[in-house]
Design a protein around this motif. Structure first.
Motif, mmCIF file in Angstrom:
data_model
loop_
_atom_site.group_PDB
_atom_site.id
_atom_site.type_symbol
_atom_site.label_atom_id
_atom_site.label_comp_id
_atom_site.label_asym_id
_atom_site.label_seq_id
_atom_site.Cartn_x
_atom_site.Cartn_y
_atom_site.Cartn_z
ATOM 1 N N LEU A 1 -79.641 26.247 -35.367
ATOM 2 C CA LEU A 1 -81.092 26.394 -35.254
ATOM 3 C C LEU A 1 -81.796 25.161 -35.794
ATOM 4 O O LEU A 1 -82.768 24.662 -35.200
ATOM 5 C CB LEU A 1 -81.559 27.636 -36.018
ATOM 6 C CG LEU A 1 -81.136 28.995 -35.466
ATOM 7 C CD1 LEU A 1 -81.365 30.085 -36.506
ATOM 8 C CD2 LEU A 1 -81.908 29.318 -34.194
ATOM 9 N N LYS B 1 -90.500 32.181 -29.633
ATOM 10 C CA LYS B 1 -89.446 31.372 -29.023
ATOM 11 C C LYS B 1 -89.940 30.576 -27.826
ATOM 12 O O LYS B 1 -89.140 29.946 -27.132
ATOM 13 C CB LYS B 1 -88.274 32.262 -28.583
ATOM 14 C CG LYS B 1 -87.362 32.667 -29.727
ATOM 15 C CD LYS B 1 -86.002 33.115 -29.202
ATOM 16 C CE LYS B 1 -85.041 33.402 -30.335
ATOM 17 N NZ LYS B 1 -85.261 34.700 -30.948
ATOM 18 N N ALA C 1 -88.172 35.069 -36.761
ATOM 19 C CA ALA C 1 -86.980 34.233 -36.599
ATOM 20 C C ALA C 1 -85.824 34.791 -37.419
ATOM 21 O O ALA C 1 -84.661 34.781 -36.982
ATOM 22 C CB ALA C 1 -87.291 32.798 -37.027
ATOM 23 N N GLY D 1 -82.060 36.326 -36.107
ATOM 24 C CA GLY D 1 -80.803 35.716 -36.513
ATOM 25 C C GLY D 1 -79.860 36.586 -37.324
ATOM 26 O O GLY D 1 -78.643 36.357 -37.312
ATOM 27 N N ASN E 1 -78.091 29.542 -30.450
ATOM 28 C CA ASN E 1 -79.029 29.152 -31.497
ATOM 29 C C ASN E 1 -79.634 27.777 -31.264
ATOM 30 O O ASN E 1 -80.784 27.523 -31.639
ATOM 31 C CB ASN E 1 -78.343 29.181 -32.865
ATOM 32 C CG ASN E 1 -78.311 30.564 -33.476
ATOM 33 O OD1 ASN E 1 -78.894 31.500 -32.929
ATOM 34 N ND2 ASN E 1 -77.647 30.711 -34.603
ATOM 35 N N GLU F 1 -82.563 28.137 -28.981
ATOM 36 C CA GLU F 1 -83.564 28.955 -29.661
ATOM 37 C C GLU F 1 -84.370 28.103 -30.642
ATOM 38 O O GLU F 1 -85.604 28.146 -30.674
ATOM 39 C CB GLU F 1 -82.899 30.107 -30.412
ATOM 40 C CG GLU F 1 -82.416 31.243 -29.534
ATOM 41 C CD GLU F 1 -81.852 32.390 -30.358
ATOM 42 O OE1 GLU F 1 -82.536 32.824 -31.305
ATOM 43 O OE2 GLU F 1 -80.734 32.849 -30.064
ATOM 44 N N GLY F 2 -83.651 27.328 -31.468
ATOM 45 C CA GLY F 2 -84.332 26.459 -32.424
ATOM 46 C C GLY F 2 -85.147 25.400 -31.726
ATOM 47 O O GLY F 2 -86.273 25.074 -32.142
ATOM 48 N N TRP G 1 -86.501 26.909 -40.506
ATOM 49 C CA TRP G 1 -85.160 26.915 -39.929
ATOM 50 C C TRP G 1 -84.068 26.686 -40.954
ATOM 51 O O TRP G 1 -82.980 27.272 -40.841
ATOM 52 C CB TRP G 1 -85.075 25.902 -38.787
ATOM 53 C CG TRP G 1 -85.964 26.297 -37.650
ATOM 54 C CD1 TRP G 1 -87.019 25.595 -37.154
ATOM 55 C CD2 TRP G 1 -85.925 27.516 -36.906
ATOM 56 N NE1 TRP G 1 -87.628 26.295 -36.139
ATOM 57 C CE2 TRP G 1 -86.972 27.476 -35.964
ATOM 58 C CE3 TRP G 1 -85.095 28.637 -36.935
ATOM 59 C CZ2 TRP G 1 -87.213 28.514 -35.076
ATOM 60 C CZ3 TRP G 1 -85.342 29.672 -36.054
ATOM 61 C CH2 TRP G 1 -86.381 29.612 -35.138
#
Length: 249
Positions: free
Chosen positions: A18, A94, A117, A121, A150, A153-154, A175
């Protein structure tokens, strides 16, 4: 290395993807269509992993009823929590465009996005820890799925945060915090379920699987479809096939 520490390490590795994705989005201008394509691929990877790695294993070890109840419960809990956070400004957390709420428009949206977030996760990380129970090794297919999903997503979320005017301190603070929390969640998943019955482990695994699938449908697929349109299905299938191949090899 003690297995509880190994569990934490793999959770941290998955969460670090991420941070890597956020760094790419912050310093490099990535085309939104590419972000969407990678998001669709990551969604397919996760769907494959939870189908063959989580649900199949849960049903075989704990039976169909605990697995089905856990799956529905996990999805329901995720949808409920996500709905509450969406009202606070985390609905588009997102998205890589300008859909994310700004703090000036929705007070507290920054905190809601961070909590959202974390919500996205934690189930993945718990599963990584559970895979090490009884002297096992981390599930390679699931670990690969977490890392591959991930990263986009990040990337997507951080791009949206940047457009919403969030600072670098906020973006990387979120993050990095999620990565650390992922490591802790994986450790707790391992420690909390040591000695648990197969039915209990199956229930928790299925809960995580249900939450992951609900997350994919609610947050990953919409971002992917907005840009890749008719190619979304094909790219998702490629991601699914990749994870399936990794699992079989």
């Amino acid at each position: 290395m003690p297995q509880w520490l190994e569990a934490g390490w793999w959770g941290l590795v998955g969460g670090a993807a991420l941070v890597a994705g956020a760094a790419v989005a912050w310093f490099i201008r990535v085309p939104r269509w590419l972000v969407a394509a990678v998001m669709a691929f990551g969604a397919g990877v996760l769907i494959s992993a939870l189908s063959f790695g989580l649900m199949d294993e849960a049903e075989r070890t704990g039976g169909l009823l605990p697995t089905a109840l856990g799956f529905l419960g996990g999805a329901g809990a995720y949808v409920l929590a996500d709905g509450l956070l969406s009202r606070k400004g985390a609905k588009h957390r997102k998205r890589s465009g300008d859909q994310q709420a700004r703090e000036a428009d929705v007070a507290g949206s920054g905190t809601a996005i961070a909590v959202g977030a974390l919500l996205d996760g934690v189930p993945e990380s718990v599963v990584l820890g559970v895979s090490l129970l009884d002297g096992g090794t981390v599930g390679v297919a699931m670990l690969a799925a977490v890392i591959i999903s991930n990263l986009p997503e990040g990337l997507s979320s951080a791009a949206g945060m940047k457009q919403a005017g969030r600072s670098a301190r906020y973006v990387f603070g979120v993050w990095i915090g999620i990565a650390v929390a992922s490591g802790l969640a994986s450790t707790l998943g391992y420690l909390g379920l040591r000695g648990a019955s197969p039915a209990t482990i199956a229930l928790i695994t299925a809960i995580a699987a249900g939450a992951i699938l609900a997350m994919i449908a609610d947050t990953m697929i919409p971002e992917a479809f907005e840009r890749t349109q008719i190619f979304t299905g094909l790219i998702t299938v490629l991601g699914f096939l990749t994870a399936f191949t990794i699992d079989r090899l």
